[in-house]
Design a protein around this motif. Structure first.
Motif, PDB file in Angstrom:
ATOM      1  N   ARG A 104       0.813  -1.224   0.000  1.00 26.90           N
ATOM      2  CA  ARG A 104       0.000   0.000   0.000  1.00 26.90           C
ATOM      3  C   ARG A 104       0.846   1.275   0.000  1.00 26.90           C
ATOM      4  N   ALA A 105       2.055   1.212   0.565  1.00 31.36           N
ATOM      5  CA  ALA A 105       2.934   2.394   0.609  1.00 31.36           C
ATOM      6  C   ALA A 105       3.379   2.813  -0.788  1.00 31.36           C
ATOM      7  N   GLY A 106       3.462   1.852  -1.715  1.00 32.83           N
ATOM      8  CA  GLY A 106       3.794   2.188  -3.097  1.00 32.83           C
ATOM      9  C   GLY A 106       5.240   2.555  -3.349  1.00 32.83           C
ATOM     10  N   GLN A 107       6.136   2.250  -2.420  1.00 38.62           N
ATOM     11  CA  GLN A 107       7.545   2.597  -2.586  1.00 38.62           C
ATOM     12  C   GLN A 107       8.347   1.549  -3.335  1.00 38.62           C
ATOM     13  N   HIS A 108       7.777   0.373  -3.530  1.00 37.95           N
ATOM     14  CA  HIS A 108       8.464  -0.715  -4.213  1.00 37.95           C
ATOM     15  C   HIS A 108       7.813  -0.989  -5.562  1.00 37.95           C
ATOM     16  N   PHE A 109       8.634  -1.193  -6.547  1.00 38.05           N
ATOM     17  CA  PHE A 109       8.176  -1.588  -7.882  1.00 38.05           C
ATOM     18  C   PHE A 109       7.539  -2.965  -7.826  1.00 38.05           C
ATOM     19  N   MET A 110       8.147  -3.860  -7.016  1.00 39.42           N
ATOM     20  CA  MET A 110       7.667  -5.236  -6.929  1.00 39.42           C
ATOM     21  C   MET A 110       7.740  -5.730  -5.492  1.00 39.42           C
ATOM     22  N   VAL A 111       6.663  -6.418  -5.087  1.00 35.00           N
ATOM     23  CA  VAL A 111       6.617  -7.079  -3.791  1.00 35.00           C
ATOM     24  C   VAL A 111       6.293  -8.546  -4.055  1.00 35.00           C
ATOM     25  N   VAL A 112       7.153  -9.438  -3.564  1.00 36.41           N
ATOM     26  CA  VAL A 112       6.956 -10.872  -3.724  1.00 36.41           C
ATOM     27  C   VAL A 112       6.394 -11.437  -2.422  1.00 36.41           C
ATOM     28  N   LEU A 113       5.291 -12.178  -2.532  1.00 35.31           N
ATOM     29  CA  LEU A 113       4.659 -12.841  -1.393  1.00 35.31           C
ATOM     30  C   LEU A 113       4.841 -14.343  -1.586  1.00 35.31           C
ATOM     31  N   ASP A 114       6.015 -14.826  -1.212  1.00 32.44           N
ATOM     32  CA  ASP A 114       6.387 -16.210  -1.453  1.00 32.44           C
ATOM     33  C   ASP A 114       5.697 -17.144  -0.460  1.00 32.44           C
ATOM     34  N   GLU A 115       5.118 -18.207  -0.984  1.00 33.08           N
ATOM     35  CA  GLU A 115       4.450 -19.243  -0.198  1.00 33.08           C
ATOM     36  C   GLU A 115       3.282 -18.702   0.626  1.00 33.08           C
ATOM     37  N   ILE A 116       2.631 -17.664   0.132  1.00 30.69           N
ATOM     38  CA  ILE A 116       1.498 -17.083   0.857  1.00 30.69           C
ATOM     39  C   ILE A 116       0.263 -17.982   0.823  1.00 30.69           C
ATOM     40  N   MET A 117       0.194 -18.926  -0.113  1.00 29.18           N
ATOM     41  CA  MET A 117      -0.994 -19.788  -0.199  1.00 29.18           C
ATOM     42  C   MET A 117      -1.142 -20.693   1.019  1.00 29.18           C
ATOM     43  N   TYR A 118      -0.031 -21.070   1.668  1.00 29.63           N
ATOM     44  CA  TYR A 118      -0.147 -21.919   2.862  1.00 29.63           C
ATOM     45  C   TYR A 118      -0.957 -21.212   3.951  1.00 29.63           C
ATOM     46  N   PRO A 119      -0.517 -20.057   4.453  1.00 28.78           N
ATOM     47  CA  PRO A 119      -1.304 -19.415   5.511  1.00 28.78           C
ATOM     48  C   PRO A 119      -2.696 -18.976   5.036  1.00 28.78           C
ATOM     49  N   LEU A 120      -2.837 -18.711   3.768  1.00 31.57           N
ATOM     50  CA  LEU A 120      -4.152 -18.368   3.234  1.00 31.57           C
ATOM     51  C   LEU A 120      -5.082 -19.582   3.312  1.00 31.57           C
ATOM     52  N   ARG A 121      -4.611 -20.734   2.842  1.00 24.79           N
ATOM     53  CA  ARG A 121      -5.426 -21.960   2.861  1.00 24.79           C
ATOM     54  C   ARG A 121      -5.712 -22.452   4.273  1.00 24.79           C
ATOM     55  N   TYR A 122      -4.802 -22.179   5.205  1.00 24.47           N
ATOM     56  CA  TYR A 122      -5.006 -22.608   6.588  1.00 24.47           C
ATOM     57  C   TYR A 122      -5.972 -21.682   7.339  1.00 24.47           C
ATOM     58  N   GLY A 123      -6.382 -20.583   6.688  1.00 23.96           N
ATOM     59  CA  GLY A 123      -7.284 -19.633   7.330  1.00 23.96           C
ATOM     60  C   GLY A 123      -6.581 -18.668   8.261  1.00 23.96           C
ATOM     61  N   TRP A 124      -5.255 -18.598   8.185  1.00 21.37           N
ATOM     62  CA  TRP A 124      -4.487 -17.710   9.050  1.00 21.37           C
ATOM     63  C   TRP A 124      -4.515 -16.270   8.556  1.00 21.37           C
ATOM     64  N   ILE A 125      -4.704 -16.081   7.250  1.00 22.63           N
ATOM     65  CA  ILE A 125      -4.826 -14.750   6.648  1.00 22.63           C
ATOM     66  C   ILE A 125      -6.152 -14.749   5.895  1.00 22.63           C
ATOM     67  N   PRO A 126      -7.004 -13.751   6.128  1.00 25.02           N
ATOM     68  CA  PRO A 126      -8.289 -13.716   5.423  1.00 25.02           C
ATOM     69  C   PRO A 126      -8.106 -13.408   3.932  1.00 25.02           C
ATOM     70  N   LEU A 127      -8.725 -14.202   3.090  1.00 18.14           N
ATOM     71  CA  LEU A 127      -8.642 -14.000   1.640  1.00 18.14           C
ATOM     72  C   LEU A 127      -9.090 -12.601   1.256  1.00 18.14           C
TER      73      LEU A 127
END
Length: 189
Positions: A110-133
């Protein structure tokens, strides 16, 4: 193998749209999701662009091959987790680390200071319900227009596939684990 003639003219029309930040998703059961994301990070860094890599399953003290190289190159990479769930001693703590990590990653996007942000292996905590989709989807929809976000992990939800600009599914054809060959440094790390 069938030999084919090389094309002598472009077979697709040249895009005429405006350049903008993209959501790129690497999913599927095949190997190479993180590797592809790291390749994009290296490509952007090589062009002088600001890149930040978050790894949702790696510990903050991880020293895998990508950490060593990114450190040498000046690409910030941060482990946000405590390892894979089957190694966790406290899954509630693992869930809290993922949620806290997402708060960091979301703030960076959201800060917009980076050209690219990589969210590596984010599907694990997403699928486990640890991060809301919905939190991830909202952040991706509302991010600054110039920010590219790369997400990796198996079994990406349909809503994320729909939102992404580019989706690549790595398909498992054959894997050395099935022949009894263990993970090897420089290949799996």
């Amino acid at each position: 193998m069938e030999i084919e003639a090389p094309p002598v003219s472009r077979d697709t029309p040249k895009p005429q749209g405006e350049r903008r930040g993209l959501v790129l998703l690497h999913t599927g059961n095949g190997k190479g999701k993180s590797t592809a994301a790291f390749g994009l990070a290296l490509r952007a860094h090589g062009r002088g662009k600001a890149v930040k890599v978050y790894q949702f399953m790696k510990v903050p003290t991880a020293r895998f091959g990508e950490h060593r190289l990114f450190e040498q190159l000046g690409i910030p990479i941060e482990g946000l987790g405590d390892g894979f769930s089957w190694k966790s001693r406290d899954l509630d703590h693992s869930a809290q680390l993922a949620l806290d990590g997402w708060a960091k990653a979301e703030a960076t996007i959201r800060a917009g200071q980076h050209f690219m942000v990589v969210l590596d292996e984010i599907m694990y905590p997403l699928r486990y319900g640890w991060i809301p989709l919905e939190s991830i989807l909202a952040c991706l929809r509302e991010r600054p227009a110039q920010v590219h976000v790369v997400l990796t992990g198996r079994n990406a939800p349909a809503e994320l596939v729909e939102l992404a600009d580019t989706v690549t599914e790595m398909t498992l054809v054959k894997h050395h684990f099935n022949a009894g060959v263990p993970a090897q440094r420089g290949i799996e790390d």
